[in-house]
Design an enzyme around this catalytic site. Structure first.
Site, PDB file in Angstrom:
ATOM      1  CB  SER A 102     -62.941  37.673  40.149  1.00 20.98           C
ATOM      2  OG  SER A 102     -63.971  38.469  40.625  1.00 20.98           O
ATOM      3  CG  HIS A 146     -62.035  42.036  43.218  1.00 24.55           C
ATOM      4  ND1 HIS A 146     -62.434  40.862  43.791  1.00 24.55           N
ATOM      5  CD2 HIS A 146     -62.374  41.954  41.903  1.00 24.55           C
ATOM      6  CE1 HIS A 146     -62.998  40.101  42.866  1.00 24.55           C
ATOM      7  NE2 HIS A 146     -62.963  40.738  41.704  1.00 24.55           N
TER       8      HIS A 146
HETATM    9  C1  GCU Z   1     -68.616  41.062  40.140  1.00 17.04           C
HETATM   10  C2  GCU Z   1     -69.403  39.925  40.727  1.00 17.04           C
HETATM   11  C3  GCU Z   1     -68.503  38.932  41.463  1.00 17.04           C
HETATM   12  C4  GCU Z   1     -67.355  38.508  40.572  1.00 17.04           C
HETATM   13  C5  GCU Z   1     -66.657  39.719  40.031  1.00 17.04           C
HETATM   14  C6  GCU Z   1     -65.570  39.424  39.002  1.00 17.04           C
HETATM   15  O1  GCU Z   1     -68.112  41.870  41.169  1.00 17.04           O
HETATM   16  O2  GCU Z   1     -70.389  40.462  41.563  1.00 17.04           O
HETATM   17  O3  GCU Z   1     -69.236  37.788  41.843  1.00 17.04           O
HETATM   18  O4  GCU Z   1     -66.483  37.659  41.260  1.00 17.04           O
HETATM   19  O5  GCU Z   1     -67.567  40.560  39.358  1.00 17.04           O
HETATM   20  O6  GCU Z   1     -65.564  38.382  38.376  1.00 17.04           O
HETATM   21  O7  GCU Z   1     -64.731  40.316  38.788  1.00 17.04           O
END
Ligand code: GCU
Length: 412
Positions: free
Chosen positions: A248, A389
């Site tokens: 992420s 995710h």
């Molecule tokens: C949020 C953000 C993303 C990121 C994510 C994370 O969703 O919008 O860009 O990758 O957090 O780091 O968990």
């Protein structure tokens, strides 16, 4: 005018705007890049500068001398299956300055081992329930689930993220794991860069980074390089086989670390999305405007010029992957993680592929987005798995399959 948070998020391919990507193999002055030499001498440095100036911000050079202190070791970790080391890396000369606490697990072998280097979200103690692991001292995001209260850890934090860290499986497969808390480098909230590493590099009178100087992602990536400084001089680790991995926002960070620091042998980005592997020009899921609004400290200020204006940006994210070439790079998506735009992540790898080929190595082995669970583990690889995710133990199996093929067995 709608605020970024109220705008309709594009979740339909039919709504993706038409766009033309910058060609990684055409220099800014129009010169076609047709050899590894012109890539290395002209285009690669040019792209790196553009990403520094317009996206992540330029980081300072590595400090001349870093001090490392091994603060704890055990040859009897994980019920005797592994070695554990904890190392304090002092990031500045100031004795009160930020310290990056590195936790290292190693298989029990006499050979130096290839190692995954990855930052974590809640401190080293969160990855494994082990009272010997130091609790984080830096600012933490409050979380009842993870056991963080008033920005400080409670005992509940221990092992709170184990599902993402199959340490035993990693060492059983012959790999080391090195991890550190990203907040040790720069706490992840917008304080106009008053805490963390940034103030240590201000010029006299400077109070925050200039529009082309490092934001938080660049600082975290810089911190990964400092961890690598340590790993490269540790005899138990094969410093030529350290793989930058991240999930992420830390997947964005791993890509930038791999782009800026060629000592990383390979990069694996998991669900890195906007500002990571996903193409910005698609605006699918999270857009540049959204990310700059929600997380104003992640990128450099110049990146806000491309809010709703992605086409004007001189680079797009396929060129970030190209900066990792010819080293192995695996882009990992999750089917339900539409916010991170799996298709855009695939396309980035696809459009980075010609650079791998120019450099005389295998690029992405397919031209069409593969179905879920059909990993393409070519040197530039791509996989989309079902689900959300997250980082799963099965994801780590893939990372190791990829590393077995492209890092572990690489010619000495
Ligand atoms: C949020 C953000 C993303 C990121 C994510 C994370 O969703 O919008 O860009 O990758 O957090 O780091 O968990």
């Amino acid at each position: 005018m709608l605020h970024a948070q109220q705008e309709k998020v594009i979740y339909d391919e039919a709504d993706v705007p038409k766009f033309t990507l910058p060609d990684p193999l055409v220099a800014a002055d129009g010169t076609k890049i047709e050899s590894a030499q012109t890539w290395n001498e002209i285009r690669r440095p040019e792209l790196l500068k553009l990403f520094e100036k317009d996206v992540y911000g330029k980081s300072p050079a590595a400090p001349d001398k870093l001090s490392f202190e091994v603060i704890e070791t055990s040859d009897d970790a994980l019920a005797g299956k592994a070695r554990r080391r904890q190392v304090a890396i002092r990031l500045t000369d100031d004795p009160e300055g930020p310290v990056l606490n590195l936790l290292v697990y190693l298989p029990k072998t006499d050979q130096p081992v290839p190692t995954f280097m990855t930052l974590n979200f809640f401190g080293n103690a969160s990855i494994q329930d082990d009272p010997a692991i130091q609790l984080p001292k830096s600012w933490l995001r409050n979380s009842t689930e993870k056991g963080v209260d008033d920005h400080k850890p409670t005992e509940k934090l221990r092992g709170a993220s184990t599902s993402r860290w199959p340490v035993e499986m990693i060492v059983e497969n012959g790999y080391g794991l090195a991890t550190a808390y990203y907040g040790d480098i720069d706490p992840d909230f917008d304080d106009k860069f008053q805490n963390g590493i940034h103030p240590y590099f201000y010029e006299d009178g400077q109070t925050q980074p200039k529009p082309d100087q490092w934001g938080s992602i660049a600082a975290w990536a810089w911190g990964m390089s400092r961890a690598l400084d340590y790993l490269q001089q540790d005899k138990e680790i094969d410093g030529s086989k350290v793989i930058a991995m991240g999930h992420s926002r830390l997947g964005k960070t791993a890509l930038w670390a791999g782009a800026t620091d060629p000592r990383f042998a390979a990069v694996i980005s998991n669900n890195s999305g906007c500002g990571g592997a996903a193409l910005s020009r698609r605006r699918f899921g999270e857009s540049v405007k959204r990310i700059n609004t929600s997380f104003p400290h992640w990128f450099c200020d110049n990146f806000t010029k491309y809010n709703h204006n992605e086409d004007a940006c001189p680079v797009d994210q396929h060129e970030l992957i190209a900066l990792v070439a010819p080293r192995p790079c695996l882009v990992c998506s999750a089917e339900e993680d539409r916010w991170a735009d799996p298709h855009g992540e695939f396309l980035s790898a696809h459009y980075a592929s010609p650079v791998y080929e120019l450099l005389g190595v295998e690029g992405l082995a397919i031209d069409e987005m593969p179905k879920v669970d059909q990993p393409v583990l070519s040197r530039l690889g791509y996989v989309v798995r079902p689900g959300k995710h997250d980082v799963l133990a099965s994801d780590w199996q893939r990372y190791m399959q990829f590393a077995d093929a492209h890092v572990m067995k690489k010619a000495e």
